[in-house]
Motif scaffolding. Structure first.
Motif, PDB file in Angstrom:
ATOM      1  N   ARG A 121       1.976  29.746  -4.778  1.00  0.00           N
ATOM      2  CA  ARG A 121       2.672  29.465  -3.516  1.00  0.00           C
ATOM      3  C   ARG A 121       1.739  29.657  -2.322  1.00  0.00           C
ATOM      4  N   GLU A 122       0.956  30.730  -2.354  1.00  0.00           N
ATOM      5  CA  GLU A 122       0.065  31.012  -1.232  1.00  0.00           C
ATOM      6  C   GLU A 122      -0.884  29.844  -0.986  1.00  0.00           C
ATOM      7  N   VAL A 123      -1.447  29.309  -2.044  1.00  0.00           N
ATOM      8  CA  VAL A 123      -2.408  28.219  -1.901  1.00  0.00           C
ATOM      9  C   VAL A 123      -1.705  26.887  -1.657  1.00  0.00           C
ATOM     10  N   LEU A 124      -0.748  26.525  -2.506  1.00  0.00           N
ATOM     11  CA  LEU A 124      -0.141  25.197  -2.417  1.00  0.00           C
ATOM     12  C   LEU A 124       0.838  25.058  -1.255  1.00  0.00           C
ATOM     13  N   ASP A 125       1.630  26.081  -0.990  1.00  0.00           N
ATOM     14  CA  ASP A 125       2.550  26.010   0.149  1.00  0.00           C
ATOM     15  C   ASP A 125       1.837  26.271   1.463  1.00  0.00           C
ATOM     16  N   GLY A 126       0.687  26.912   1.393  1.00  0.00           N
ATOM     17  CA  GLY A 126      -0.076  27.224   2.600  1.00  0.00           C
ATOM     18  C   GLY A 126      -1.062  26.145   2.993  1.00  0.00           C
ATOM     19  N   THR A 127      -1.130  25.058   2.215  1.00  0.00           N
ATOM     20  CA  THR A 127      -2.055  23.969   2.498  1.00  0.00           C
ATOM     21  C   THR A 127      -1.268  22.692   2.739  1.00  0.00           C
ATOM     22  N   THR A 128      -1.443  22.095   3.908  1.00  0.00           N
ATOM     23  CA  THR A 128      -0.732  20.858   4.237  1.00  0.00           C
ATOM     24  C   THR A 128      -1.576  19.644   3.868  1.00  0.00           C
ATOM     25  N   LEU A 129      -0.936  18.499   3.833  1.00  0.00           N
ATOM     26  CA  LEU A 129      -1.665  17.250   3.604  1.00  0.00           C
ATOM     27  C   LEU A 129      -2.738  17.060   4.665  1.00  0.00           C
ATOM     28  N   ASP A 130      -2.393  17.359   5.909  1.00  0.00           N
ATOM     29  CA  ASP A 130      -3.344  17.208   7.005  1.00  0.00           C
ATOM     30  C   ASP A 130      -4.586  18.068   6.774  1.00  0.00           C
ATOM     31  N   GLN A 131      -4.378  19.313   6.350  1.00  0.00           N
ATOM     32  CA  GLN A 131      -5.520  20.201   6.092  1.00  0.00           C
ATOM     33  C   GLN A 131      -6.365  19.693   4.931  1.00  0.00           C
ATOM     34  N   ALA A 132      -5.719  19.218   3.877  1.00  0.00           N
ATOM     35  CA  ALA A 132      -6.459  18.698   2.725  1.00  0.00           C
ATOM     36  C   ALA A 132      -7.210  17.423   3.089  1.00  0.00           C
ATOM     37  N   LEU A 133      -6.627  16.622   3.962  1.00  0.00           N
ATOM     38  CA  LEU A 133      -7.258  15.373   4.381  1.00  0.00           C
ATOM     39  C   LEU A 133      -8.486  15.633   5.246  1.00  0.00           C
ATOM     40  N   THR A 134      -8.367  16.558   6.176  1.00  0.00           N
ATOM     41  CA  THR A 134      -9.462  16.808   7.121  1.00  0.00           C
ATOM     42  C   THR A 134     -10.484  17.818   6.613  1.00  0.00           C
ATOM     43  N   GLY A 135     -10.097  18.603   5.608  1.00  0.00           N
ATOM     44  CA  GLY A 135     -10.998  19.639   5.115  1.00  0.00           C
ATOM     45  C   GLY A 135     -10.887  20.937   5.896  1.00  0.00           C
ATOM     46  N   ALA A 136      -9.991  20.991   6.875  1.00  0.00           N
ATOM     47  CA  ALA A 136      -9.764  22.214   7.654  1.00  0.00           C
ATOM     48  C   ALA A 136      -8.782  23.093   6.879  1.00  0.00           C
ATOM     49  N   LEU A 137      -9.241  23.551   5.738  1.00  0.00           N
ATOM     50  CA  LEU A 137      -8.383  24.293   4.814  1.00  0.00           C
ATOM     51  C   LEU A 137      -8.107  25.707   5.321  1.00  0.00           C
ATOM     52  N   PRO A 138      -6.951  26.255   4.951  1.00  0.00           N
ATOM     53  CA  PRO A 138      -6.618  27.607   5.407  1.00  0.00           C
ATOM     54  C   PRO A 138      -7.547  28.656   4.794  1.00  0.00           C
ATOM     55  N   PRO A 139      -7.670  29.794   5.474  1.00  0.00           N
ATOM     56  CA  PRO A 139      -8.565  30.858   4.986  1.00  0.00           C
ATOM     57  C   PRO A 139      -8.238  31.322   3.568  1.00  0.00           C
ATOM     58  N   GLU A 140      -6.968  31.300   3.184  1.00  0.00           N
ATOM     59  CA  GLU A 140      -6.588  31.715   1.827  1.00  0.00           C
ATOM     60  C   GLU A 140      -7.250  30.824   0.779  1.00  0.00           C
ATOM     61  N   VAL A 141      -7.448  29.571   1.127  1.00  0.00           N
ATOM     62  CA  VAL A 141      -8.077  28.625   0.201  1.00  0.00           C
ATOM     63  C   VAL A 141      -9.596  28.755   0.260  1.00  0.00           C
TER      64      VAL A 141
END
Length: 154
Positions: A121-141
């Protein structure tokens, strides 16, 4: 964890729709999505139907029809996409982790299963399509991926 082809293809299709949305393009057909991502069209049709059923995409009919995101890419998590096509993030023999119980030596396993689900949940729910698209991934990832051991098979 085994990431199914269904979940992988769904995320890839949603990323393509997010990119089209960011570019101001209109609806994208399943044929175009399949061609862009080199995915099997028939399989992708079923996946997109699940995404539509989960209110993650909307369809437009007609010659210029196709699919668009139902809400902004910043408001759709990878977890949303996984659940739409594969159901719950974690199950143990068809049970949710917190529904399991064991006697004796295995009595503490439900706590482990719940922790596994929480990590997903922390990784998948904490990462949006926008973040995955741009590479601006959350610190948890990024912090987990920065660990060299994360890239090694065991």
């Amino acid at each position: 964890m085994d990431i199914s082809a269904r979940a992988e293809y769904a995320v890839r299709a949603m990323l393509a729709l997010a990119q089209a949305s960011a570019a101001g393009a209109g609806p994208v057909s399943v044929d175009t999505l399949a061609r862009q991502q080199d995915l099997p069209r028939k399989f992708l049709e079923a996946i997109v139907a699940d995404l539509r059923g989960a209110d993650l995409v909307v369809s437009t009919r007609g010659a210029r029809g196709g699919y668009t995101l139902a809400r902004p890419a910043s408001a759709i998590s990878l977890g949303d996409v996984f659940r739409a096509v594969d159901g719950p993030l974690a199950e143990v023999r068809g049970l949710r982790p917190h529904e399991t119980s064991y006697e004796g030596v295995a009595q503490h396993l439900p706590t482990v299963w719940v922790a596994v689900r929480a990590s997903l949940r922390e990784v998948l729910d904490g990462t949006t399509l926008d973040q995955a698209l741009t590479g601006a991934l959350p610190p948890e990832v990024t912090s987990r991926a920065a660990d060299p051991l994360a890239w090694q098979n065991r």
